[in-house]
Design a protein around this motif. Structure first.
Motif, PDB file in Angstrom:
ATOM      1  N   GLY A  50       4.645   0.506  -2.265  1.00  0.00           N
ATOM      2  CA  GLY A  50       3.278   1.005  -2.144  1.00  0.00           C
ATOM      3  C   GLY A  50       3.218   2.345  -1.441  1.00  0.00           C
ATOM      4  N   HIS A  51       2.158   2.537  -0.687  1.00  0.00           N
ATOM      5  CA  HIS A  51       1.843   3.839  -0.103  1.00  0.00           C
ATOM      6  C   HIS A  51       2.165   3.887   1.381  1.00  0.00           C
ATOM      7  N   SER A  52       3.348   3.534   1.781  1.00  0.00           N
ATOM      8  CA  SER A  52       3.664   3.546   3.212  1.00  0.00           C
ATOM      9  C   SER A  52       4.915   4.363   3.504  1.00  0.00           C
ATOM     10  N   GLU A  86      -6.022   4.145   5.195  1.00  0.00           N
ATOM     11  CA  GLU A  86      -6.443   4.968   4.059  1.00  0.00           C
ATOM     12  C   GLU A  86      -5.740   4.617   2.756  1.00  0.00           C
ATOM     13  N   ASN A  87      -4.419   4.439   2.805  1.00  0.00           N
ATOM     14  CA  ASN A  87      -3.676   4.231   1.568  1.00  0.00           C
ATOM     15  C   ASN A  87      -3.660   2.773   1.112  1.00  0.00           C
ATOM     16  N   ASN A  88      -3.626   1.848   2.061  1.00  0.00           N
ATOM     17  CA  ASN A  88      -3.507   0.443   1.684  1.00  0.00           C
ATOM     18  C   ASN A  88      -4.803  -0.328   1.825  1.00  0.00           C
ATOM     19  N   HIS A 142       5.042   7.659   4.404  1.00  0.00           N
ATOM     20  CA  HIS A 142       4.894   8.686   5.442  1.00  0.00           C
ATOM     21  C   HIS A 142       5.329   8.213   6.836  1.00  0.00           C
ATOM     22  N   LYS A 182      -3.223   5.254  10.291  1.00  0.00           N
ATOM     23  CA  LYS A 182      -3.935   6.055   9.295  1.00  0.00           C
ATOM     24  C   LYS A 182      -3.461   5.701   7.888  1.00  0.00           C
ATOM     25  N   CYS A 183      -2.156   5.558   7.725  1.00  0.00           N
ATOM     26  CA  CYS A 183      -1.586   5.232   6.421  1.00  0.00           C
ATOM     27  C   CYS A 183      -2.050   3.846   5.953  1.00  0.00           C
TER      28      CYS A 183
END
Length: 159
Positions: free
Chosen positions: A119-121, A150-152, A123, A146-147
């Motif tokens: 997924g989106h983690s 916002e992303n998850n 950073h 923040k990640c």
């Protein structure tokens, strides 16, 4: 007789944690009257996170100059570079083995999902490559929160 050395000097962390818990419960119990103080603490937390972010970005520059001054004072630079090169190689190899093999195997064993498509983690994981002078849980926590939010799509109260 008075026993000597039974008390430990320093901060009472357990007392601070207990006080914070009791204060949080009391503020929530107050309802509308406690909202102002809760908003104050949330604002204070946000300001602290901004300060930590600034420190995280500027401390490596100071550390670079401290290390540079020590390198200039050294007599045998070749020995330093070879030793440092071996250390960097061993560290990168360890990170590759741990992050590229061991952790994905644990993830796969626990979830039965492809660990390379998590997924989106990505950073917060990259923050591990910042110089050790600024890597700590307080430095990576704002980025991770923040990640996650916002992303998850995780709620702010949970993160």
């Amino acid at each position: 007789q008075i026993p000597f050395g039974t008390e430990i000097e320093g901060m009472n962390i357990l007392g601070l944690v207990l006080f914070a818990l009791v204060l949080g419960v009391a503020l929530k119990k107050l309802g509308k009257e406690g909202e102002d103080l809760i908003r104050f603490f949330n604002s204070f937390n946000e300001a602290t996170m901004v300060l930590v972010t600034w420190i995280m970005w500027y401390v490596p520059i100071g550390i670079m100059f401290l290390v540079g001054s020590k390198i200039v004072e050294m007599e045998d630079i070749v020995l330093l570079v070879t030793s440092l090169g071996k250390y960097i190689f061993a560290s990168i190899l360890g990170h590759v083995i741990h992050g590229g093999i061991i952790l994905p195997l644990i993830y796969f064993a626990a979830t039965r999902q492809n660990p390379y498509l998590m997924g989106h983690s990505e950073h917060p994981g990259a923050l591990g490559f910042i110089p050790p002078s600024s890597v700590s849980s307080s430095a990576t926590l704002p980025s991770m929160m923040k990640c996650i939010e916002e992303n998850n799509g995780v709620d702010k109260r949970i993160s």
